[in-house]
Each structure stands twice: as C-alpha cells, then as structure tokens.
Design a protein around this motif. Structure first.
Motif: not given
Lengths: 394, 280
Positions: B100-110, B255-263, B271-280
């Motif tokens: 399991v991976e944990r993704y955290v954005y602190l305020e101001g993080d890109e 759900n609007r699903v996506s998969v990892l590294k489709p390229q 199939f993933y729901a609820g992930i954002d662009k940082e997840v690969s």
C-alpha cells in the motif's frame, strides 16, 4: 550466500518495495563485458581474414584464440546468477521464443562452434606439424586434433583457407548478432527508462568492438614483452586507427542519445539527471573521462605517425583505458538502470557484496579465468608466426 | 489446362527447378510467418493448454479482474499481512505480493510525498518486518490532500513478464491470471526487470521468482483473494467480468476507472478509482 538476500539497497525518494532487492548484480555487469571483448577480438581477426588487411596478420590468429578463450566464460556469470542454475537447460530444451534470453544458448553455442572451427582451419597446418614432432600425451592430443587429416599440400591449405574465409565471413554477422543481442536484451525492456532505447544494441556493439581491440592491444604488447619479441608497428598503427574510428562513432551516438534525452525533457528527466549526478557519477566520470583520454591519445599517435616505444606505450595505455572505460559503461547501464526506480520518483544505491557467489571476488575469479585459459591455449597452439617478431615499418 | 501446364513444365527442367525453388521460398516465408506470429500468440493465453484439475472449475468460463477504490482505503495494511500469511511470502520489508502506498500533499506542495509500509520510518513504527503500519509522521503537518493506494500484480492482458520469460515458466491462464510454475523457473529474474509495476519479487530461499496470483487456489474454489477478504472497507474488489452482476463488473460500470502506466501497452486488469496523476 545462496538462499538469502545479499543486502537491501538503500534508497532516496520513493521506490517500489520489491525494488530494494536489486535483481541483477555485478555478475550481470561482467557478462556483457566479456561478450563484448569476444566480439571485439573477433572483429580484428576478421579485418585480416575477410577484408585482407595484411597489417593485422600478426595478431589475427592470436585474436581468434583470445575470442574463444573469453567466449568459454561468457555463460559463467549467468550460471552463477541463476537462482536455479541446475535448471539452466530448461531454456535450451523448451525455449520460449518471445524472450530474447531464450536465444542465448543457441547464439552462444553457434558462435563457440564457429570459433572452434575457424581456429581449427587457421591452425591445421601447425597441428599437423606438431603432431609429427611432439611425443607423449601432447603428441597424442595433436594427433587427435588433426582429425585424421595430415595433408598439408598447397592444394589442401588452399581449401583450408577457403573454409577459414567462409567461416570468418559468417563470423562477422554472428559476432555482431551475439553482442547486438545483448544490447537488445536491455534495450527492449520498456519497464526501465535507462535501458529502453532503440540505440542500445548499436551502442553495445560498437563499445564492444572498442573494448575488444583494447584487450587485444594490451595482450599483444604484454605477450611481446614477455616473449622479448619486437612489436609490429604497422599492426599497432592499424589497431589505433580502427579503435579511433569505432570509439568516435560510439561516443557520438552515446552523446547524441544523452543530448536527445535532456533536450526532450520527458517526464522523469529530473530523476535521470539525479542518477547521473548521484549513484553513477564515478562510473560516468570513468566512462567519459577515459574514453576522451583514449581518443586524445589515439589521435596523437595517429597524427604523429608514432612508432616504437611511444606507440607501444601509448597503445598499451589506450588499451587499458578503453577496457576500464567500457567496463564503467557496462556498470552504468546494468547497475544504473536498476538504480533508477521504476517509479521515476526515487533512486536506489547498489553496493556489491565482496564474498558470496554474486560478490566482487567471484567476479574477479571469473574474469581471470579466460586469461589463464588463453595462456594455456597459446602454449598449446602458438599463434605467432616467425616473421611476426620482426619490426615492420608502416 | 492444368495438365497441359504441368506437362509443359515436366518437359522443361529449368522450370521444375524454378518451381521447387519458389516452393522452398514459399515454405521459408510461411515458417518465418509462423515464427514472427509467435510473439503475438504468446501474449494471449494458450486456450489449448490442458486445464488444471480443479473440481467444478472451468477456466474458459471466467475472466477475472480486480478493482481498487482508493477513496475507501484507510491504510490499515491488513491486506499486506493477510497476503503474506496466505501465500508464504518472505517475511521481511523487501518482498511483497501486494503493498500500500501513501500519497500526501502538504500545503504548497507541487508533488506528493510518497511512502509505503516498507519505508524505514514505518518499519520502525511497527517495530517488526512481519507486522506493518503507517507511522504518524504527518500528525502535526499541514496536510492538504492525502490518500492510500493499494498495489498488486496487474495480471496484464499483454504481460511483459510472460513475454521475456526464457523458459515459459511464467504464463497466462485463459481466465486472465498470470502465474509462475515454480518447478520450472530458472531464477534469472528477467521478468522482475520487465514488470513496469515492481510487482514481482525474488524468493531467495526457493531460488525462483514469486508474484501475486490473485490467490488462484482460492478464486478457483469460489472464494475471494485473501486481501479482498480481509479488507474492512471494501477498497479491494474482485470478480468475474463475464458476470455482469459481479462486484468487479459493477465497480467498472459505476466508476470512472483508470489503469496504471497504460503507455506500456501491457493492458492491466487492475482498475483504479480515485487516484490522481502522481500515482504510477
């Protein structure tokens, strides 16, 4: 130690948990390195046998013995690395043809047979003569090696030459295939940013030729010192020019590849930059520093038409430099590719173990073996022709 | 007419030679074609392979798939521990069939700050490499956005790992699962290199590669994979895509699903729901 993990690789940033167990160790650095030396040495012998470059006659037969001595040890690092080496033949008996790796045993086996055949034709007259002069066990070995044919008439030798020529012609694409294949093994993996390049087979092939010529020069100079024989300046000048040409092209292609990578600035390029500035910085420094120094040395030797001691010393240094430079390049590719995480968000650092079957000592032992075998083989089949001892003007 | 032609050819030896030559070339091209075609065939499951001897199970009748709802995952890591226990995965922080991976954005993080249960800080928090938990490092940090993402083998439709296996020890079943024959694997780890997702790990004690099987021994008996079974929030979904009412079919539909590294072209089946662009 078999059965346990060597050491978890430390990392920065984020890497997938399984990546901390680096799959391919320093053994897999030495595997393409040895293969490359074989291909390079063979190309030199072909320059004489196929392209009729007379100046390489002095080292042509020695180059063949060098190629075969190193070729015997190409599979060894792979066997040391396998988790189940006793099952290695599974890949031979039931090759899964979509895998580049399944072709290894066939490509390597074919190439060893080809080398052995070519050596037999190149040395047949010597074997026949030795079978008649040597007694005891050694004489018997030579007699067996004649394969019942002691005809050394002009006609028979012409046929030998014909076969040796044909085998050398086949050998060039085979040597190219052998090493281009190794490049494909890495370049075809889309999972690793640092490997996945269409240029990988070409880069591997050209750097292989450069390192193989380097090895041949080092061995030729060292052997001549040992035999107290004069060096053939024309041959060394020819080797200098060949090495220069191949080195120039490989540096250009490698340089262009890096330039394109940094110009395109695709996602993850920051991590590639951190890889080059971080875990593989010494390797990159050695690869590029030594290559450029060798290029400068070779340019000087060629431009000044160097001869004698300067040429010999310069070429010996260039040979050593190129062997080390290409070894560093293999490290940068094989280890560097694994140090750049598949997440493109982190870097791992690989520390080789010293002892153990995947350690540096094992690698050193494997790499020394071909030199010992080559020494024994040259005792058994002396490759030097009588006139090779005389200095020849270029 | 045909007999005339053949008669004519019989009378002309050069023509027969040419015909044989062309025939040989034709055969060569056909063989090359079959050989060239092989990579494509190998990437699809061998339908003709003998089915496994599992009572009441027909692998041609199922198409398994997996769903991950990242909006539900609470990072409890019961799935990781259940997987290790169920499948005898090496008990340390460097070998996992699922993580399991944990993704955290602190305020101001890109960019997100990412870690997994095997992060040294998390291992220190759990106090062991056999039990897993995420530490509290962000307890007093200005967190803007945070979520967990469970990962596992994607059982791709075009698995790169199967493509590169030199012996065929790793293979794809007709029901869409990628498995390894541990009695045939030579332990070269080419597949470990080829997987873009880091989903394969090497079992040093056995000398062979290991990976998630979606608990094939369970799903072929009508059970759920261990990780799905223990998930307290139903972040993990598993089922048969051939059944429109299965949990996975509903998950993909709703759900609007996506998969990892489709390229990569691997065509994952997780199939993933609820992930954002940082997840690969």
């Amino acid at each position: 130690m078999i059965g346990t993990m060597a050491q978890a690789a430390p990392y920065v940033g984020y890497v997938y948990p399984n990546e901390t167990d680096i799959p391919w160790s320093v053994l897999i650095v030495i595997y393409p390195y040895i293969t490359g030396l074989v291909a390079g040495a063979f190309i030199v012998s072909s320059l004489y046998h196929v392209f009729g470059m007379e100046r390489f006659r002095t080292v042509a037969r020695f180059a063949l013995l060098t190629a075969v001595s190193f070729m015997f040890f190409v599979p060894v690092p792979l066997l040391f690395h396998l988790g189940k080496p006793q099952r290695a033949f599974n890949a031979v008996l039931t090759p899964h043809w979509t895998s580049a790796m399944s072709a290894f045993s066939y490509v390597a086996g074919f190439y060893i047979c080809l080398l052995l055949l070519e050596i037999w034709f190149a040395f047949r007259a010597d074997i026949v003569s030795l079978s008649k002069t040597k007694g005891g066990l050694l004489g018997r070995a030579y007699r067996i090696l004649t394969l019942g044919s002691d005809d050394v008439s002009g006609n028979a030798l012409a046929i030998d030459h014909k076969f040796a020529f044909a085998l050398a012609v086949i050998g060039i694409p085979a040597a190219g295939g052998l090493h281009g294949y190794v490049g494909f093994l890495f370049g075809s993996l889309k999972s690793r940013e640092w490997w996945s390049s269409d240029l990988m087979p070409i880069i591997f092939l050209l750097s292989a030729v450069v390192s193989g010529i380097g090895l041949l020069v080092v061995l030729y100079v060292a052997y001549s010192k040992f035999r107290k024989a004069a060096l053939d300046d024309a041959c060394l000048q020819g080797l200098a020019k060949t090495m220069w040409a191949f080195l120039t092209v490989v540096l250009l292609i490698e340089g262009l590849e890096l330039l394109e990578m940094f110009y395109k600035q695709l996602e993850g390029i920051e991590m590639v930059q951190r890889l080059i500035e971080g875990p593989i910085r010494y390797g990159m420094f050695l690869q590029w520093g030594l290559s450029l120094m060798v290029l400068a040395t070779l340019s000087y030797l060629i431009l000044t038409h160097a001869r004698g001691r300067i040429l010999a010393t310069g070429m010996f240094a260039a040979g050593i430099g190129m062997m080390l430079g290409v070894l560093a390049m293999r490290w940068n590719v094989v280890i560097g590719g694994q140090e750049l995480s598949k997440t493109m968000k982190g870097l791992l650092i690989y520390y080789p173990e010293i002892l153990g079957h995947e350690g540096l000592l094992a690698v050193l032992f494997i790499f020394l073996c071909p030199f010992i075998v080559l020494w024994l083989v040259t005792r058994f089949l002396p490759p030097w022709e009588p006139e090779a001892g005389k200095e020849v003007s270029s | 007419m045909e007999s005339d032609t053949s008669e004519a050819k019989k009378a002309e030896p050069g023509s027969a030679l040419r015909r044989n030559f062309l025939r040989a070339i034709g055969a060569g091209v056909a063989c090359a074609g079959v050989w060239m075609n092989d990579p494509l065939r190998a990437a699809t499951p061998a339908e003709e392979a003998a089915p496994p001897d599992i009572p009441g199970y027909d692998w041609r009748k199922h198409k398994w798939a997996f769903g991950v709802d990242a909006t539900r995952c609470i990072g409890c890591l019961r799935c990781v521990e259940a997987c290790k226990a169920e499948n005898g995965v090496t008990q340390d922080a460097h070998h996992f069939r699922t993580w399991v991976e944990r993704y955290v954005y602190l305020e101001g993080d890109e960019h997100a700050r990412v870690d997994s249960q095997s992060d040294p800080g998390n291992i220190a928090a759990s106090g062991s490499q056999q039990a897993f938990r995420f530490d509290n490092r962000y307890a007093s940090a200005p967190v803007e956005k945070a979520f967990f993402v469970p990962k596992l083998c994607n059982h791709c439709t075009h698995p790169a790992c199967v493509q590169v296996c030199p012996t065929g020890a790793t293979y794809q079943t007709p029901d869409g699962v990628v498995l390894i024959d541990h009695s045939y694997c030579i332990g070269c780890q080419y597949c470990v290199q080829a997987c873009p997702y880091g989903a394969r790990e090497f079992n040093h004690a056995m000398g062979v590669t290991d990976k998630c099987t979606w608990c094939y021994h369970r799903i072929t008996k009508g059970l759920q994979p261990a990780c799905v079974e223990v998930c307290p929030v139903e972040a993990r979904v598993f089922g048969d895509r051939n059944d429109p009412d299965s949990p996975i079919s509903r998950f993909i539909r709703n759900n609007r699903v996506s998969v990892l590294k489709p390229q990569t072209g691997n065509a994952p089946n997780v199939f993933y729901a609820g992930i954002d662009k940082e997840v690969s």
